[in-house]
Scaffold this motif. Structure first.
Motif, mmCIF file in Angstrom:
data_model
loop_
_atom_site.group_PDB
_atom_site.id
_atom_site.type_symbol
_atom_site.label_atom_id
_atom_site.label_comp_id
_atom_site.label_asym_id
_atom_site.label_seq_id
_atom_site.Cartn_x
_atom_site.Cartn_y
_atom_site.Cartn_z
ATOM 1 N N ALA A 20 0.829 -1.207 0.000
ATOM 2 C CA ALA A 20 0.000 0.000 0.000
ATOM 3 C C ALA A 20 0.859 1.251 0.000
ATOM 4 O O ALA A 20 0.578 2.230 -0.681
ATOM 5 C CB ALA A 20 -0.924 -0.003 1.227
ATOM 6 N N THR A 21 1.945 1.223 0.793
ATOM 7 C CA THR A 21 2.851 2.355 0.841
ATOM 8 C C THR A 21 3.480 2.623 -0.519
ATOM 9 O O THR A 21 3.593 3.763 -0.969
ATOM 10 C CB THR A 21 3.962 2.106 1.880
ATOM 11 N N LEU A 22 3.857 1.536 -1.219
ATOM 12 C CA LEU A 22 4.454 1.680 -2.539
ATOM 13 C C LEU A 22 3.466 2.281 -3.522
ATOM 14 O O LEU A 22 3.806 3.145 -4.329
ATOM 15 C CB LEU A 22 4.942 0.323 -3.057
ATOM 16 N N VAL A 23 2.210 1.825 -3.443
ATOM 17 C CA VAL A 23 1.195 2.335 -4.367
ATOM 18 C C VAL A 23 0.939 3.811 -4.124
ATOM 19 O O VAL A 23 0.899 4.621 -5.037
ATOM 20 C CB VAL A 23 -0.120 1.520 -4.220
ATOM 21 N N VAL A 24 0.776 4.187 -2.832
ATOM 22 C CA VAL A 24 0.490 5.569 -2.495
ATOM 23 C C VAL A 24 1.631 6.485 -2.904
ATOM 24 O O VAL A 24 1.447 7.593 -3.396
ATOM 25 C CB VAL A 24 0.221 5.700 -0.977
ATOM 26 N N GLY A 25 2.863 6.011 -2.724
ATOM 27 C CA GLY A 25 4.014 6.855 -3.009
ATOM 28 C C GLY A 25 4.489 6.801 -4.432
ATOM 29 O O GLY A 25 5.478 7.448 -4.768
ATOM 30 N N ALA A 26 3.786 6.072 -5.281
ATOM 31 C CA ALA A 26 4.293 5.851 -6.640
ATOM 32 C C ALA A 26 4.509 7.135 -7.414
ATOM 33 O O ALA A 26 5.492 7.297 -8.123
ATOM 34 C CB ALA A 26 3.326 4.948 -7.409
ATOM 35 N N ALA A 27 3.568 8.077 -7.290
ATOM 36 C CA ALA A 27 3.645 9.255 -8.146
ATOM 37 C C ALA A 27 4.736 10.220 -7.749
ATOM 38 O O ALA A 27 5.242 10.953 -8.576
ATOM 39 C CB ALA A 27 2.294 9.982 -8.146
ATOM 40 N N HIS A 28 5.086 10.279 -6.464
ATOM 41 C CA HIS A 28 6.106 11.255 -6.092
ATOM 42 C C HIS A 28 7.494 10.657 -6.140
ATOM 43 O O HIS A 28 8.466 11.349 -5.947
ATOM 44 C CB HIS A 28 5.799 11.883 -4.733
ATOM 45 N N ALA A 29 7.599 9.365 -6.446
ATOM 46 C CA ALA A 29 8.883 8.761 -6.754
ATOM 47 C C ALA A 29 8.958 8.641 -8.275
ATOM 48 O O ALA A 29 8.148 9.197 -8.989
ATOM 49 C CB ALA A 29 8.983 7.396 -6.091
ATOM 50 N N GLN A 30 9.944 7.907 -8.792
ATOM 51 C CA GLN A 30 9.991 7.664 -10.225
ATOM 52 C C GLN A 30 8.861 6.703 -10.585
ATOM 53 O O GLN A 30 8.847 5.554 -10.165
ATOM 54 C CB GLN A 30 11.345 7.068 -10.618
ATOM 55 N N THR A 31 7.889 7.172 -11.311
ATOM 56 C CA THR A 31 6.702 6.389 -11.602
ATOM 57 C C THR A 31 6.991 5.346 -12.667
ATOM 58 O O THR A 31 7.396 5.681 -13.775
ATOM 59 C CB THR A 31 5.565 7.324 -12.081
ATOM 60 N N ALA A 32 6.766 4.071 -12.308
ATOM 61 C CA ALA A 32 7.034 2.997 -13.257
ATOM 62 C C ALA A 32 6.102 3.078 -14.454
ATOM 63 O O ALA A 32 6.484 2.801 -15.578
ATOM 64 C CB ALA A 32 6.904 1.643 -12.561
ATOM 65 N N ASP A 33 4.858 3.460 -14.213
ATOM 66 C CA ASP A 33 3.867 3.547 -15.282
ATOM 67 C C ASP A 33 3.031 4.807 -15.073
ATOM 68 O O ASP A 33 2.011 4.771 -14.369
ATOM 69 C CB ASP A 33 2.981 2.295 -15.276
ATOM 70 N N PRO A 34 3.444 5.937 -15.639
ATOM 71 C CA PRO A 34 2.718 7.196 -15.442
ATOM 72 C C PRO A 34 1.248 7.105 -15.842
ATOM 73 O O PRO A 34 0.383 7.668 -15.174
ATOM 74 C CB PRO A 34 3.475 8.175 -16.338
ATOM 75 N N ALA A 35 0.965 6.395 -16.944
ATOM 76 C CA ALA A 35 -0.423 6.275 -17.392
ATOM 77 C C ALA A 35 -1.270 5.546 -16.354
ATOM 78 O O ALA A 35 -2.432 5.896 -16.125
ATOM 79 C CB ALA A 35 -0.479 5.544 -18.733
ATOM 80 N N ALA A 36 -0.685 4.522 -15.712
ATOM 81 C CA ALA A 36 -1.405 3.782 -14.678
ATOM 82 C C ALA A 36 -1.685 4.675 -13.477
ATOM 83 O O ALA A 36 -2.746 4.586 -12.845
ATOM 84 C CB ALA A 36 -0.602 2.557 -14.253
ATOM 85 N N ASN A 350 14.864 22.267 -21.877
ATOM 86 C CA ASN A 350 13.709 21.424 -22.188
ATOM 87 C C ASN A 350 13.611 20.290 -21.194
ATOM 88 O O ASN A 350 14.580 19.934 -20.524
ATOM 89 C CB ASN A 350 13.788 20.887 -23.619
ATOM 90 N N THR A 351 12.417 19.755 -21.078
ATOM 91 C CA THR A 351 12.163 18.579 -20.263
ATOM 92 C C THR A 351 12.047 17.387 -21.199
ATOM 93 O O THR A 351 11.280 17.431 -22.170
ATOM 94 C CB THR A 351 10.866 18.738 -19.451
ATOM 95 N N ASP A 352 12.829 16.356 -20.928
ATOM 96 C CA ASP A 352 12.879 15.179 -21.792
ATOM 97 C C ASP A 352 11.478 14.621 -22.028
ATOM 98 O O ASP A 352 10.673 14.502 -21.104
ATOM 99 C CB ASP A 352 13.761 14.105 -21.145
ATOM 100 N N MET A 353 11.201 14.282 -23.276
ATOM 101 C CA MET A 353 9.883 13.750 -23.642
ATOM 102 C C MET A 353 9.556 12.455 -22.901
ATOM 103 O O MET A 353 8.393 12.098 -22.724
ATOM 104 C CB MET A 353 9.833 13.507 -25.146
ATOM 105 N N LYS A 354 10.594 11.746 -22.458
ATOM 106 C CA LYS A 354 10.372 10.480 -21.751
ATOM 107 C C LYS A 354 10.189 10.668 -20.251
ATOM 108 O O LYS A 354 9.893 9.708 -19.546
ATOM 109 C CB LYS A 354 11.550 9.539 -22.006
ATOM 110 N N ALA A 355 10.361 11.883 -19.758
ATOM 111 C CA ALA A 355 10.251 12.146 -18.328
ATOM 112 C C ALA A 355 8.837 11.851 -17.828
ATOM 113 O O ALA A 355 7.850 12.032 -18.546
ATOM 114 C CB ALA A 355 10.619 13.596 -18.031
ATOM 115 N N ASP A 356 8.750 11.399 -16.581
ATOM 116 C CA ASP A 356 7.452 11.072 -15.987
ATOM 117 C C ASP A 356 6.461 12.219 -16.096
ATOM 118 O O ASP A 356 5.282 12.017 -16.402
ATOM 119 C CB ASP A 356 7.631 10.703 -14.509
ATOM 120 N N ILE A 357 6.936 13.433 -15.845
ATOM 121 C CA ILE A 357 6.055 14.588 -15.825
ATOM 122 C C ILE A 357 5.385 14.806 -17.189
ATOM 123 O O ILE A 357 4.211 15.174 -17.272
ATOM 124 C CB ILE A 357 6.849 15.836 -15.361
#
Length: 437
Positions: A20-36, A350-357
């Protein structure tokens, strides 16, 4: 020893809590799947509650856009609007609100898993219009007309709407969010507000990512910052009577030669690089050799290196023009001198096109039913991009719902449906990037 049910329960509970902690913190860390992560946010009942709050508060958001629009905020004259925006942030539920020494308004919303850094969500306070401009808002149906209503004043009210909607829905984010109203984004302001934020302000080493919310359509994502250098070039000489002192060095001739050579600089189409002479002036009268003449030059590029190449060539050209005039005519009374004064400096990046953001923004825009439009421009995001900090400028309006930007008849369409849908999409980008719990 035979294991009991509780022997299995404790490890299982520990694993579940860790997951649960991993799921909650996913977005503020390096997101494995941004779309998810975007899908998780959009499916959440608390996000849906936040969008319902935006819908319910649509009228207030519109009025919150009108109020600061009618407070003039010319370049270097944003103080009154800044003070009002600070009051509005406090009234929207932020207690930690301040105005920094440069004039930026800062409002902190604490996260639950702060690492000591913040995600900035900003809009700019200033407009391009000089003091004395009539900024009274006029209504025609769902359209509002006023200088600066779209760029970028309505974005300030959208930020206020985000703060209230998150509070109403009980949304927590992993990251701290710093809501900012910046000064000096337009023309002569030369990004002074965001420059201070990143180089001198109290958060200068504590910003992990940056969003600038602008007047454009919600599908627009500016991931590249076009750099620019602006100079005022002044040629000076002894002057004299046009007939009696004929043969004396003439600053206008030197300037004209410099302009011709400047116009011959070759630049690449990609990365896009441009240059222009926008203003010229000088002289005393038609029958006088000028004591001085000047021109203002604008150079832009998507590339730091190309911008530097054009800048260096320009500086060489103007000196050669002064030297050439001194060689061609009399310097008995004085030589031609040239001063190149830097009057604008916006760093490229520029911000890399592959960046999570970027991937988060694309996924959220697509989920909203829009087609992402990734582009380059010159905005507050230039500064963090140049420093290597992930940054984007995102739109917050319905498609084709604003126009005549930087003109006296600038307009913004605040029809409820398209406006709320666009705001909800922009909010989903912010929440997905900050780790909504």
């Amino acid at each position: 020893m035979k294991p009991t049910s509780s022997t299995f329960l404790l490890p299982a509970l520990s694993i579940a809590l860790s997951y649960a902690t991993l799921v909650v913190g996913a977005a503020h860390a390096q997101t494995a799947d941004p779309a998810a992560e975007v899908r998780r946010v959009l499916a959440s009942p608390i996000y849906q509650s936040a969008t319902a709050a935006l819908d319910k508060e649509h009228g207030r958001i519109v009025e919150d856009g009108i109020k600061p629009t009618e407070i003039p905020a010319p370049p270097f004259g944003e103080k009154a609007r800044a003070e009002e925006f600070a009051k509005m942030l406090k009234a929207s539920g932020l207690s930690d609100v301040q105005i920094d020494p440069e004039g930026n308004v800062l409002g902190l919303r604490k996260g639950t898993r702060s690492d000591g850094k913040v995600v900035v969500v900003s809009a700019h306070l200033d407009t391009v219009f000089p003091a004395g401009t009539d900024v009274k808002v006029k209504r025609q149906g769902t359209k509002l007309y006023a200088p600066g209503i779209g760029d970028d004043t309505m974005s300030l009210s959208v930020l206020l709407g985000f703060v209230r909607a998150m509070k109403t829905a009980g949304i927590s984010t992993c990251d701290d969010i710093l809501f900012v109203g910046t000064v000096g984004e337009e023309g002569p302001g030369d990004l002074r507000g965001v420059r201070y934020l990143f180089t001198k302000g109290s958060y200068k080493d504590k910003i992990k990512s940056f969003f600038s919310v602008e007047s454009g359509d919600v599908n627009r994502v500016t991931h590249g910052g076009v750099g620019s250098k602006r100079y005022r070039i002044t040629f000076s000489g002894p002057g004299g009577h046009s007939f009696g002192a004929f043969g004396t060095v003439n600053p206008m001739f030197a300037q004209a030669q410099a302009a011709v050579e400047f116009a011959r600089i070759q630049v690449p189409a990609k990365p896009k690089t441009t240059y222009s002479i926008g203003l010229i002036g000088g002289g005393t009268s038609v029958n006088s050799i000028p004591v001085s003449s000047w021109m203002e030059i604008d150079m832009r590029s998507e590339s730091v290196d190309e911008l530097k190449r054009v800048e260096d060539r320009m500086l060489k050209i103007v000196q050669e023009a002064a030297d050439g005039e001194n060689f061609a005519r009399s310097t008995k009374n004085a030589k031609i001198t040239v001063e190149a004064k830097l009057i604008g400096d916006r760093p490229a990046g520029n911000t890399d096109m592959k960046a999570d953001i970027v991937q988060i923004a694309k996924a959220a825009i697509e989920a909203g039913g829009y087609t992402p439009d990734l582009n380059w421009s010159s905005t507050d995001s230039n500064m963090p991009m140049n420093l290597g900090i992930p940054a984007l400028t995102i739109g917050r309006g319905g498609i084709g719902r604003n126009g005549r930007t930087h003109s006296l008849d600038e307009w913004e369409d605040v029809e409820k449906g398209p406006m709320v849908k666009a705001m909800a999409t922009s909010l989903s980008i912010v929440l997905s990037a900050t780790g909504m719990e």
